[in-house]
Design an enzyme around this catalytic site. Structure first.
Site, short mmCIF file in Angstrom:
data_model
loop_
_atom_site.label_atom_id
_atom_site.label_comp_id
_atom_site.label_asym_id
_atom_site.label_seq_id
_atom_site.Cartn_x
_atom_site.Cartn_y
_atom_site.Cartn_z
N GLU A 1 41.11 39.57 52.87
CA GLU A 1 41.48 38.39 53.64
C GLU A 1 42.45 38.88 54.71
OE1 GLU A 1 43.06 35.16 51.28
OE2 GLU A 1 43.57 34.04 53.10
N ARG B 1 43.20 45.23 38.39
CA ARG B 1 43.91 45.51 39.64
C ARG B 1 44.96 46.59 39.39
NH1 ARG B 1 44.94 41.20 42.20
NH2 ARG B 1 46.75 41.83 43.36
N LYS C 1 50.45 40.34 48.88
CA LYS C 1 50.68 40.27 50.32
C LYS C 1 51.73 39.20 50.64
CE LYS C 1 46.21 40.33 51.07
NZ LYS C 1 44.90 40.14 51.72
P1 ATP Z 1 47.12 40.13 47.23
O1 ATP Z 1 47.23 39.48 45.90
O2 ATP Z 1 47.87 41.40 47.35
O3 ATP Z 1 47.38 39.22 48.37
P2 ATP Z 1 44.36 39.73 47.47
O4 ATP Z 1 43.51 39.92 46.28
O5 ATP Z 1 44.66 38.34 47.87
O6 ATP Z 1 45.63 40.61 47.30
P3 ATP Z 1 42.37 40.40 49.34
O7 ATP Z 1 42.55 40.67 50.77
O8 ATP Z 1 41.70 39.17 48.94
O9 ATP Z 1 43.80 40.47 48.71
O10 ATP Z 1 41.74 41.66 48.62
C1 ATP Z 1 40.63 42.38 49.08
C2 ATP Z 1 40.06 43.15 47.94
O11 ATP Z 1 41.04 44.04 47.40
C3 ATP Z 1 39.63 42.24 46.82
O12 ATP Z 1 38.36 42.66 46.36
C4 ATP Z 1 40.69 42.43 45.78
O13 ATP Z 1 40.16 42.24 44.50
C5 ATP Z 1 41.14 43.86 46.02
N1 ATP Z 1 42.53 44.03 45.58
C6 ATP Z 1 43.60 43.34 45.99
N2 ATP Z 1 44.71 43.73 45.34
C7 ATP Z 1 44.32 44.72 44.50
C8 ATP Z 1 44.99 45.55 43.53
N3 ATP Z 1 46.31 45.44 43.31
N4 ATP Z 1 44.26 46.45 42.86
C9 ATP Z 1 42.95 46.59 43.08
N5 ATP Z 1 42.25 45.85 43.95
C10 ATP Z 1 42.92 44.92 44.65
MG MG Z 2 42.57 37.24 47.87
#
Ligand code: ATP
Ligand code: MG
Length: 560
Positions: free
Chosen positions: A41, A265, A275
């Site tokens: 995102e 994760r 984020k």
């Molecule tokens: P955050 O919680 O840090 O905002 P998010 O999941 O909202 O992360 P996205 O931009 O939606 O962030 O993530 C893009 C991809 O990265 C998704 O497939 C998500 O599952 C993966 N991802 C995000 N954080 C992690 C993590 N800590 N470990 C492994 N994969 C991750």
């Molecule tokens: Mg997300």
């Protein structure tokens, strides 16, 4: 790939997702095609957790002759921005991966809207006028079925008209939503008529003001996968409960059957990884920006001197599992240390200087001494380092009252040590200021003890780094420590900001070898005995600034 790499890859057991992919390939599923996607995102910069997902998705595609799409999951207009899109692309490329296609979920807004109409026409979606609180209340609890409301029984015609009205901006935000009509008694609460669309009068970074209805994550994500014909859609464990809905939408719409798989994760010690929290650190001024070298972001790690190779190696070592755990930041440091040991050029820099005068060395004389750029890499060659009568050495390499000789191999009154790539020196005297602070050491050098052609017969154990006062450049050196004091920030009580380590950044003025005036951003150096360093983006020709990437040894484990 070298032969060793291949052997290692062959011997390494498959992770559970690789096993699934291999089974699918054996069964001839998807015509032998593997297509993954990385779906960030664009609401912040990528962090090391994203690197794990990137390495997994692109790694699978590379291994099985497939491809990976980069898809911006930009269905929430309020938090998204093109600055983030650009940074994400730069970070994925820097990590060493190239995507097959760059897509945006917002490119599918028309298709998604039509898919929603499809569901309405099938009697599988309805417009609900309830407030968010009412909807939550009518959903029941895990032990009691939901009650629902009269809107659930709206006719298909009425739903089509209302949804069109939503799209045309006839209704205010929050007054209507589109919901899937699934099962108000489903054990999985997410199947109790989940929201598919909400009204939002917001400017979108790509579609502008074209839309005032936006799909929810659950309606956009799986359908986007399906539109792109993604074969293996890999996400983190929190999406396990969403899988039923993912499959339901695909089944009811009769579209390409992408499949969702979940892995744990990445959580790391002494940092936060969401984020939202990272944005708060930036906005509240706890760090200098998303690329502050203490941040767990890819841009922060890059600025700090981490290499793509070390991050990929880290992701490989931690592997993929189905249970969450906490990975030590020291492991990432171990990986970068290993890589930099092979690639970083060795130079000398004195971080906490004390002046040495070689009393028997001629004034106004400069010698150029040959020294290896990297003993680990013969191809790195040699360079010339200027040596003269006045030098700086590290303050900690001198002790006024040293312990017995077998425990102290550096300088003290009467003691000898070797200056790296130069001569053996002996300390005779020192000068103190009126506060008792030592300001100068007086030493002599042994003229026939030059490194590589030593005929002195003197054996010394300690080798000290040094720089010539007249040739050295002053530089600001930034030393970093953990950003948070608490090891496991998910267990830390109160505001996460309260756990910030006040000593996470120390600045000192160091003296560095003249060759470092030509240092380039992105080059890594070993400051002999002091750690791995790189030039910071704040550096200017007038003022050099270096970041310490990591110390030579894991000092953190000891402190703990
Ligand atoms: P955050 O919680 O840090 O905002 P998010 O999941 O909202 O992360 P996205 O931009 O939606 O962030 O993530 C893009 C991809 O990265 C998704 O497939 C998500 O599952 C993966 N991802 C995000 N954080 C992690 C993590 N800590 N470990 C492994 N994969 C991750
Ligand atoms: Mg997300």
């Amino acid at each position: 790939m070298t032969i060793e790499d291949k052997k290692e890859a062959a011997e390494k057991p498959l992770n559970f997702i690789e096993k699934i992919v291999e089974e699918d390939l054996r069964a001839g599923k998807n015509g032998g095609r593997v297509l993954t996607r990385f779906p960030p995102e664009p609401n912040g910069y990528l962090h090391i957790g994203h690197a794990k997902s990137i390495c997994l998705n692109f790694g699978l595609a590379n291994r099985y002759g497939g491809q990976t799409n980069l898809r911006f999951d930009d269905t929430n207009p309020v938090t998204e921005d093109t600055e983030y899109v650009e940074s994400i692309k730069a970070d994925v490329r820097w990590l060493g991966f190239e995507w097959a296609n760059e897509f945006y979920a917002s490119d599918y807004f028309d298709t998604l809207y039509n898919l929603a109409i499809d569901l309405i026409k099938k009697g599988l979606a309805y417009v609900d006028d309830s407030t968010a609180a009412q909807i939550a209340e009518q959903k029941g609890t895990p032990t009691e079925p939901g009650t629902g409301n009269e809107y659930r029984n709206r006719s298909i015609e009425e739903n089509l008209a209302l949804f069109e009205g939503m799209r045309n901006g006839q209704f205010a935000e929050g007054t209507k939503v589109l919901r899937a009509k699934i099962d108000l008694a489903a054990p999985n609460m997410l199947l109790r008529d989940p929201l598919l669309y909400r009204i939002k009068f917001a400017h979108h970074h790509r579609t502008g003001n074209k839309w005032c209805v936006y799909p929810m994550y659950d309606f956009a994500h799986g359908q986007s996968d399906s539109i792109e014909k993604i074969t293996h859609s890999i996400c983190t464990l929190e999406f396990v409960p969403h899988r039923d809905l993912y499959d339901w939408c695909i089944e009811k719409l009769g579209i390409f059957p992408s499949k969702q798989y979940e892995f744990a994760r990445l959580n790391m010690t002494h940092t936060v990884m969401s984020k939202r929290k990272l944005l708060q650190l930036v906005n509240e001024g706890f760090v200098s920006g998303w690329d502050d070298p203490r941040m767990p972001t890819i841009s922060g790690l890059r600025r700090r001197g981490f290499t793509p190779e070390s991050i990929r190696e880290f992701c490989d070592r931690i592997g993929i599992a189905r249970h969450e755990n906490l990975i030590s930041f020291s492991l990432l440091e171990f990986c970068v240390r290993e890589h930099l040991n092979k690639k970083a050029r060795r130079v000398m820099a004195v971080l906490d200087p004390i002046k040495v005068i070689i009393t028997n060395y001629p004034e106004n004389q400069t010698e150029l001494l040959s020294t290896e750029n990297n003993p680990e890499d013969p191809e790195a060659g040699v360079r010339q380092v200027p040596f003269s009568r006045e030098l700086y050495i590290e303050r900690e390499d001198f002790m006024e009252n040293p312990p017995p000789p077998k425990k102290w191999f550096r300088l003290g009154p009467g003691l000898m040590a070797r200056l790296k790539s130069a001569y053996i020196i002996q300390c005779h005297d020192f000068v103190k200021d009126q506060n008792g602070h030592i300001t100068e050491l007086h030493c002599t050098y042994v003229a026939n003890s030059k490194s590589g052609q030593d005929e002195s017969g003197i054996v010394v154990k300690g080798t000290l780094h040094w720089v010539s006062v007249q040739h050295a450049h002053a530089a600001e050196v930034r030393l970093y420590d953990r950003l948070f004091k608490a090891e496991d920030m998910s267990q830390a009580e109160g505001n996460f900001q309260d756990h910030i380590n006040p000593e996470s950044l120390q600045r000192t003025t160091a003296f560095v070898e003249p060759c470092l005036a030509e240092a380039q951003i992105g080059q890594n150096y070993q400051f002999v005995r002091k750690g791995y360093f790189c030039l910071d983006t704040d550096s200017t020709p007038q003022k050099l600034v270096f970041n310490r990437t990591v110390t030579l040894k894991d000092s953190w484990a000891k402190v703990k």
